[in-house]
Scaffold this motif. Structure first.
Motif, short mmCIF file in Angstrom:
data_model
loop_
_atom_site.label_atom_id
_atom_site.label_comp_id
_atom_site.label_asym_id
_atom_site.label_seq_id
_atom_site.Cartn_x
_atom_site.Cartn_y
_atom_site.Cartn_z
N LYS A 62 64.61 52.65 55.20
CA LYS A 62 63.73 51.55 54.81
C LYS A 62 63.56 51.49 53.29
O LYS A 62 63.56 50.40 52.71
CB LYS A 62 62.35 51.69 55.48
N VAL A 65 67.06 50.21 51.74
CA VAL A 65 67.29 48.77 51.98
C VAL A 65 66.21 47.94 51.30
O VAL A 65 66.50 46.88 50.72
CB VAL A 65 67.32 48.49 53.50
N GLY A 66 64.96 48.40 51.35
CA GLY A 66 63.86 47.66 50.72
C GLY A 66 64.03 47.56 49.22
O GLY A 66 63.79 46.51 48.62
N ILE A 145 63.11 50.29 61.45
CA ILE A 145 63.63 49.92 60.13
C ILE A 145 63.54 48.42 59.93
O ILE A 145 63.10 47.94 58.88
CB ILE A 145 65.09 50.41 59.98
N VAL A 149 61.18 47.29 56.67
CA VAL A 149 61.83 46.97 55.40
C VAL A 149 61.08 45.89 54.60
O VAL A 149 60.92 46.03 53.39
CB VAL A 149 63.31 46.56 55.63
N SER A 201 54.43 54.04 54.16
CA SER A 201 55.57 53.91 55.07
C SER A 201 55.70 55.13 55.97
O SER A 201 55.88 55.02 57.19
CB SER A 201 56.86 53.69 54.28
#
Length: 230
Positions: A62, A65-66, A145, A149, A201
């Motif tokens: 996460k 990609v975030g 995920i 994200v 998170s």
């Protein structure tokens, strides 16, 4: 408010763990008996392993990609506002509805994923996403995920927009590469925000209940039980 809604329940929960309290009646002090029982339970240790795997893999992916999406959305591009809104959708959809959608996506008979892969000739039979232990683990991790994200991407994007453009302009004049600008300007200035967003998170992932309960209820054979669901 913090004492009432955070400290008191925490202290009460710790106290009750040393008693045989049941719903509807007060318990008596039994010392470490509950801990002895649960530490001898193999399902508990399996849930600890599942929780660690779920939390670590999902949180790392996460974040990666975030951060990539945040850097992408921070650039000048057409329809940027619309793209930001679309990116945020998975996070604002209620968790149970997201889980039900993935439950259909992972259906052993009607899965759109299995159907698509069969059409391309990549598989011959449908994938049993939620019926095989490791398939189920990776499936619930992917669902988490997908849902998590946007929170990281939008928060990091807000942090990126506080970085002064003059810093990048000076770095460009000095001949810095994009990686050097990220390494020496973007990342250091984002570090406080990264610390906060990753703390949230990890906590959200570690205590996840709804997604797991709707998708698998901890199955198959306790392969997706987290400590929260157990």
């Amino acid at each position: 408010f913090l004492l009432l809604f955070l400290a008191y329940p925490l202290v009460l929960g710790i106290y009750m763990s040393f008693t045989d309290t049941r719903i509807g009646r007060d318990g008596i002090f039994i010392g470490l008996e509950n801990y002895t029982w649960i530490f001898d339970d193999p399902v508990f240790w399996l849930s600890v392993f599942n929780t660690m795997l779920y939390t670590i893999v999902a949180s790392v992916v996460k974040f990666a990609v975030g951060l990539y999406l945040a850097l992408l959305l921070n650039k000048h591009m057409p329809l940027k506002a619309m793209i930001r809104a679309v990116v945020l959708i998975p996070f604002i959809v209620p968790t149970v509805l997201s889980a039900i959608a993935f439950w259909w996506i992972y259906d052993p008979q009607f899965s759109i994923v299995s159907w698509s892969l069969r059409q391309f000739g990549l598989i011959e039979t449908n994938i049993d996403f939620l019926g095989e232990p490791w398939n189920a683990r990776w499936s619930v991790i992917f669902a988490n995920i997908w849902r998590g994200v946007p929170f990281i991407a939008i928060t990091l994007l807000a942090g990126l927009q506080t970085v002064q453009p003059s810093l990048y302009e000076a770095a460009t004049i000095d001949g810095a590469t994009p990686w050097q600008m990220f390494r020496h300007i973007t990342y250091p200035l984002l570090t406080p925000i990264i610390a906060v967003v990753m703390t949230f998170s990890v906590l959200f992932t570690f205590t996840d209940f709804q997604l797991i309960w709707v998708l698998t209820r901890g199955g198959p054979v306790n392969a997706t039980h987290l400590m929260a669901t157990l």
